[in-house]
Write a protein that holds these residues in place. Sequence first.
Motif, mmCIF file in Angstrom:
data_model
loop_
_atom_site.group_PDB
_atom_site.id
_atom_site.type_symbol
_atom_site.label_atom_id
_atom_site.label_comp_id
_atom_site.label_asym_id
_atom_site.label_seq_id
_atom_site.Cartn_x
_atom_site.Cartn_y
_atom_site.Cartn_z
ATOM 1 N N ALA A 85 -1.906 -13.327 5.467
ATOM 2 C CA ALA A 85 -2.311 -12.414 4.531
ATOM 3 C C ALA A 85 -1.889 -10.961 5.061
ATOM 4 N N ASN A 87 -2.175 -7.018 4.704
ATOM 5 C CA ASN A 87 -3.226 -5.716 4.355
ATOM 6 C C ASN A 87 -2.557 -4.917 3.507
ATOM 7 N N TYR A 93 -4.039 -2.130 -3.842
ATOM 8 C CA TYR A 93 -5.166 -3.440 -4.250
ATOM 9 C C TYR A 93 -5.514 -3.572 -5.520
ATOM 10 N N ARG A 113 -14.752 -11.475 -0.446
ATOM 11 C CA ARG A 113 -15.080 -12.057 0.365
ATOM 12 C C ARG A 113 -16.030 -11.806 1.569
ATOM 13 N N TYR A 117 -11.787 -7.650 0.078
ATOM 14 C CA TYR A 117 -11.068 -8.205 -1.323
ATOM 15 C C TYR A 117 -9.858 -8.986 -1.179
ATOM 16 N N SER A 118 -9.741 -10.131 -1.758
ATOM 17 C CA SER A 118 -8.604 -10.683 -1.798
ATOM 18 C C SER A 118 -7.993 -11.174 -2.973
ATOM 19 N N TYR A 120 -4.529 -13.966 -4.007
ATOM 20 C CA TYR A 120 -3.750 -14.978 -3.599
ATOM 21 C C TYR A 120 -2.771 -15.441 -4.756
ATOM 22 N N GLU A 130 -1.817 -14.005 0.672
ATOM 23 C CA GLU A 130 -2.986 -13.209 0.262
ATOM 24 C C GLU A 130 -2.771 -11.785 0.485
ATOM 25 N N ALA A 132 -4.949 -8.616 1.099
ATOM 26 C CA ALA A 132 -6.166 -8.245 1.181
ATOM 27 C C ALA A 132 -6.601 -6.751 1.537
#
Length: 197
Positions: A85, A87, A93, A113, A117-118, A120, A130, A132
Motif C-alpha cells: 500500500a 499513501n 486519491y 476501510r 479509503y483504498s 486496489y 493499494e 490509500a
Amino acid sequence: MQKIQTQGVHHITLIGADRQTSIDFWEGVLGMPLIFEQPNLDVPAENHLYFDPGDGRLITIFTNENRQPDPTPNPEGIGNLHHVAFNVSRATYTQVKKRLDERGISNSGEVDRGFMYSIYFRDPLGQLYELANYKFDPPLGVSHAEVLLLAHKLRVERGDYNITDAHLADAIEILVQRTTSSLSDDRSPKDPYRYGR
C-alpha cells in the motif's frame, strides 16, 4: 535476550520483468522517480532499479531483459506477499479511479476501510497494490500509528466492530489534550450558546 528494534521500512525489493516495464509502471503510472540503477550485486545478469515512493525511502526492482511480464495474479499462499500500500494525498486519491480507468487498468473502486479509503489494482506482473488515503491528520508531533492505536482501544472498549470516524475524532481529541498544554484547568466540553437560548 533482547529485541532488534526497527525504525521504519528501509526499502522493499520486488522481482521485475524487463527494465522498461518496471520504469513504465513505477515512474509512468505511480510517478515514482527513478533515482539510480546498478547491476544486481548478487546476480550480475540482472539490473537493479531504485525508485523513490515519495518519502525518500526506496522501492527497488530486479530486472532481467529475458523475463517477460506475466499479468497472472500472484499466489496468495501462506508466506506470500498479499499487497503493498502507498499513501496518496486526498486530492490525488479522488483522481485515482478516473486515472486508472483512463488507462484501462482494472481496479476495485473506492473501498472505505473505516480509518482510510483504498483503491486496489494489479501491476503488469500480477502483484496487487493499494493506494490509500487516511481519513485524518494526526495532531502535531503524533504519528498516524499513535492515533490508530488509541482509536483501536476506544473501539474495543465500546464493543464496536471496526474503527470509525467517531473513534478517530475521539482519539485525536484525547491526544491533543495529552500533547498540548492549556491555561484552562477545566478542558471538558462546554456550551457557550446556553446564554442565548
